[in-house]
Scaffold this active site. Structure first.
Site, PDB file in Angstrom:
ATOM      1  N   SER A 149       0.841  -1.196   0.000  1.00 51.73           N
ATOM      2  CA  SER A 149       0.000   0.000   0.000  1.00 51.73           C
ATOM      3  C   SER A 149       0.872   1.240   0.000  1.00 51.73           C
ATOM      4  O   SER A 149       1.995   1.232   0.522  1.00 51.73           O
ATOM      5  CB  SER A 149      -0.894   0.013   1.242  1.00 51.73           C
ATOM      6  N   TYR A 162      -1.567  -0.159  10.212  1.00 48.02           N
ATOM      7  CA  TYR A 162      -1.693  -0.707   8.856  1.00 48.02           C
ATOM      8  C   TYR A 162      -0.494  -0.309   8.003  1.00 48.02           C
ATOM      9  O   TYR A 162       0.114  -1.153   7.328  1.00 48.02           O
ATOM     10  CB  TYR A 162      -2.986  -0.205   8.220  1.00 48.02           C
TER      11      TYR A 162
END
Length: 257
Positions: A149, A162
């Site tokens: 990501s 995250y």
């Protein structure tokens, strides 16, 4: 790249029953790979992915394993081994796509120890041991593709855990590339941005202002689609990408430039 560039290749992909995982599975299936659709809970969705792949002339089967638990990698490979001979004459694998992940939105001050452990177990520990235990099945010249990501390179305090997991995954990728290079196995991360999937439906879908803002963050000026990521994965899985390894390929449309 030819439309059947992965003919006969065997590709387990985690988190395949929806969103980006589904798009990856269907694209690899169209390119000729035998796709193992690894899912946690939704058998109906996973079976639907298999059906769509088969309707397009591909081969696929489901394997169920809930990631984030001790022994999850061993369970995944046991489920794979129990079925592979029915779908491919050779038991080996050629491509691993670690797509399954938990998107956790929490600030430093609100994050609990349980949440921290869960997001790292699913996003980091599971891919690590899936690869570790899959290497004796992987043929030389194989491909490992980890779905990362842009949160790994951007400061996003609201997703601190995250983003940290994806940074760890990118480090894992680089080390795999170095370790497995002598076998001709490449390892790359694909760093997705904001994609219109179910995981983002709560704040994106039906909210024109949110969709417009999300699209404006990308240099290309639009919201990402699952096919944008799946097509990059298919390229990295192909022989055309044989000289790319250890990379973090930006698939965000240019967020944060």
């Amino acid at each position: 790249m030819s439309t059947r560039a992965l003919e006969g290749k065997v590709a387990p992909v985690t988190g395949e029953s929806r969103g980006i995982g589904r798009a990856i599975a269907e694209r690899l299936g169209r390119d000729g790979a035998v796709v193992a659709v690894a899912f946690a809970r939704d058998l109906a969705e996973a079976s639907g992915v298999v059906e769509r792949i088969r309707e397009q002339g591909g081969r696929a089967f489901t394997i169920q394993t809930e990631l984030g638990r001790w022994g999850d990698a061993a369970a995944l490979w046991a489920a794979f081994d129990a079925q592979i001979e029915q779908h491919a004459p050779q038991r080996g694998i050629d491509i691993i796509v670690n797509n399954a992940g938990l998107g956790l939105g929490a600030h430093l001050t609100s994050l609990t120890e349980e949440e921290f452990d869960e997001v790292f177990a699913i996003n980091v520990r599971a891919p690590f041991f899936i690869v570790q235990q899959g290497l004796d099945r992987m043929r030389d010249g194989g491909r490992i593709i980890n779905i990362s990501s842009c949160a790994a390179r951007l400061a996003m305090p609201e997703m601190i855990a995250y983003g940290s997991t994806k940074s760890a995954l990118d480090t894992f990728t680089r080390n795999l590339a170095k370790e497995l290079g002598p076998r001709g196995i490449t390892a790359n991360s694909v760093a997705q941005g904001i994609v219109g999937t179910d995981i983002n439906s709560g704040w994106l879908r039906g909210n024109a202002e949110a969709e417009s803002h999300a699209g404006s963050l990308a240099a290309l000026g639009r919201l990402g689609q699952t096919s944008d990521v799946a097509d990059i994965v298919a390229f990295l899985a192909s022989d055309d990408a044989r000289w790319i390894t250890g990379g973090v390929i930006d698939a965000s449309g240019g967020i944060g430039l």
